[in-house]
Structures are given as structure tokens and as C-alpha cells.
Motif scaffolding. Sequence first.
Motif, mmCIF file in Angstrom:
data_model
loop_
_atom_site.group_PDB
_atom_site.id
_atom_site.type_symbol
_atom_site.label_atom_id
_atom_site.label_comp_id
_atom_site.label_asym_id
_atom_site.label_seq_id
_atom_site.Cartn_x
_atom_site.Cartn_y
_atom_site.Cartn_z
ATOM 1 N N THR A 2 108.770 11.342 60.690
ATOM 2 C CA THR A 2 107.928 11.557 59.527
ATOM 3 C C THR A 2 107.251 12.908 59.656
ATOM 4 O O THR A 2 106.786 13.265 60.728
ATOM 5 C CB THR A 2 106.857 10.448 59.427
ATOM 6 O OG1 THR A 2 107.519 9.192 59.322
ATOM 7 C CG2 THR A 2 105.981 10.659 58.222
ATOM 8 N N VAL A 3 107.196 13.647 58.561
ATOM 9 C CA VAL A 3 106.547 14.949 58.549
ATOM 10 C C VAL A 3 105.436 14.923 57.519
ATOM 11 O O VAL A 3 105.594 14.396 56.422
ATOM 12 C CB VAL A 3 107.556 16.061 58.187
ATOM 13 C CG1 VAL A 3 106.858 17.385 58.046
ATOM 14 C CG2 VAL A 3 108.645 16.143 59.241
ATOM 15 N N THR A 4 104.302 15.471 57.883
ATOM 16 C CA THR A 4 103.178 15.598 56.970
ATOM 17 C C THR A 4 102.774 17.060 56.914
ATOM 18 O O THR A 4 102.709 17.720 57.954
ATOM 19 C CB THR A 4 101.982 14.769 57.466
ATOM 20 O OG1 THR A 4 102.383 13.409 57.579
ATOM 21 C CG2 THR A 4 100.804 14.880 56.519
ATOM 22 N N THR A 5 102.537 17.563 55.718
ATOM 23 C CA THR A 5 102.012 18.921 55.601
ATOM 24 C C THR A 5 100.529 18.831 55.277
ATOM 25 O O THR A 5 100.092 17.930 54.573
ATOM 26 C CB THR A 5 102.728 19.724 54.501
ATOM 27 O OG1 THR A 5 102.538 19.070 53.252
ATOM 28 C CG2 THR A 5 104.209 19.837 54.791
ATOM 29 N N THR A 6 99.786 19.772 55.817
ATOM 30 C CA THR A 6 98.354 19.822 55.579
ATOM 31 C C THR A 6 97.969 21.256 55.253
ATOM 32 O O THR A 6 98.364 22.175 55.975
ATOM 33 C CB THR A 6 97.576 19.356 56.830
ATOM 34 O OG1 THR A 6 97.968 18.017 57.139
ATOM 35 C CG2 THR A 6 96.082 19.414 56.605
ATOM 36 N N THR A 7 97.217 21.433 54.211
ATOM 37 C CA THR A 7 96.720 22.757 53.875
ATOM 38 C C THR A 7 95.697 23.177 54.915
ATOM 39 O O THR A 7 94.779 22.416 55.235
ATOM 40 C CB THR A 7 96.077 22.746 52.474
ATOM 41 O OG1 THR A 7 97.054 22.290 51.531
ATOM 42 C CG2 THR A 7 95.585 24.125 52.084
ATOM 43 N N GLN A 54 88.416 19.669 59.975
ATOM 44 C CA GLN A 54 89.237 18.971 58.987
ATOM 45 C C GLN A 54 88.424 17.936 58.241
ATOM 46 O O GLN A 54 87.387 17.471 58.712
ATOM 47 C CB GLN A 54 90.441 18.303 59.636
ATOM 48 C CG GLN A 54 90.122 17.039 60.406
ATOM 49 C CD GLN A 54 91.372 16.299 60.871
ATOM 50 O OE1 GLN A 54 92.494 16.717 60.640
ATOM 51 N NE2 GLN A 54 91.175 15.171 61.530
ATOM 52 N N ALA A 56 89.618 14.303 56.412
ATOM 53 C CA ALA A 56 90.717 13.362 56.196
ATOM 54 C C ALA A 56 90.135 12.115 55.543
ATOM 55 O O ALA A 56 89.180 11.534 56.051
ATOM 56 C CB ALA A 56 91.393 13.008 57.513
ATOM 57 N N GLY A 60 94.259 9.639 51.476
ATOM 58 C CA GLY A 60 95.369 10.532 51.748
ATOM 59 C C GLY A 60 95.042 12.013 51.668
ATOM 60 O O GLY A 60 95.872 12.850 51.987
ATOM 61 N N HIS A 62 93.794 15.462 52.944
ATOM 62 C CA HIS A 62 93.669 16.033 54.274
ATOM 63 C C HIS A 62 93.697 17.548 54.145
ATOM 64 O O HIS A 62 94.639 18.100 53.574
ATOM 65 C CB HIS A 62 94.827 15.547 55.150
ATOM 66 C CG HIS A 62 94.641 15.831 56.607
ATOM 67 N ND1 HIS A 62 95.658 15.738 57.506
ATOM 68 C CD2 HIS A 62 93.551 16.199 57.331
ATOM 69 C CE1 HIS A 62 95.220 16.036 58.717
ATOM 70 N NE2 HIS A 62 93.950 16.313 58.629
#
Length: 140
Positions: A2-7, A54, A56, A60, A62
Motif C-alpha cells: 500500500t502506498v500513501t502520499t502526503t503533502t 504533521q 493526521a 483521512g 494528513h
Amino acid sequence: MTVTTTTHLNFRGDARAALEHYRGVFGGELTVVTYADAHAVQDPAEADQVMWGQVASPAGFHVMAYDVPARLPHDAGTNAFFVSVRGADADEVTRYWTALADGATVLQDLAPAGWAPLYGMLVDRFGVTWVLDVAVAYAG
């Protein structure tokens, strides 16, 4: 896998205020590590600035941010990126919009658009461009 992108947003001394603002808008947990906390102080004037932070939220949202040290170049740029917030609930998107719009420059009012029930764009008081919309299935 699983990949998550975060600004990840880069600031010059405003990271903590920006993260606190975004927590106020989206809710969630704020985590801030200063240069002093990490024993990474190179300029005493920057000891309390954010080395890593951060917000979070359980919904959802983040975002990460830090304060670029004065010894490094930093240019916020023009239209370098937009943060897109898409949701299925118009009331929720409108709440986020209203909170982000405080002190912001509205580029496009939150309103119905040809491709979405609601769409809007603004530059918040920290210089970050946000695009908010109510997501719909792409009709092709």
C-alpha cells in the motif's frame, strides 16, 4: 503493498502556525518536533522552529510541514503545487472551505461547477493554494 502520499509543506518560520490552523480546520492530532527537540539546532534563533510536524485526522486528512532553516534556500514559488481536498459530502467540504477561507485570498468561490457539485480554490493566509471539491464519478 500500500502506498500513501502526503503533502509536505515547507515554510520559513510559519510551520507551527500553519499546522495548528490545519488542525483547527480538519481536526486530528498535531505532532511537532522542533530543532531543539531533535538536538539539531544550528542557529539558536531557530531552536523552536519545526523540524518535522504533521496533522493526521481520523477522516483521512494528513499533511506534513517544516521550517526551512535560514542557511538553506527557500522560494515558495508560484503555483508550485495545490493541495486538493475531495469529499463526498457537500456539508463537510463546505465546513473545510469556510475554515480555510479565514484570512485567505479566494481565487474561485466555492460553488457548483460543470464538473462538480461544488468546487473552489483559495490561497490561505500561509500562501498555500487549496482546491476543494465534491467528488463525482468521471463520466468520460
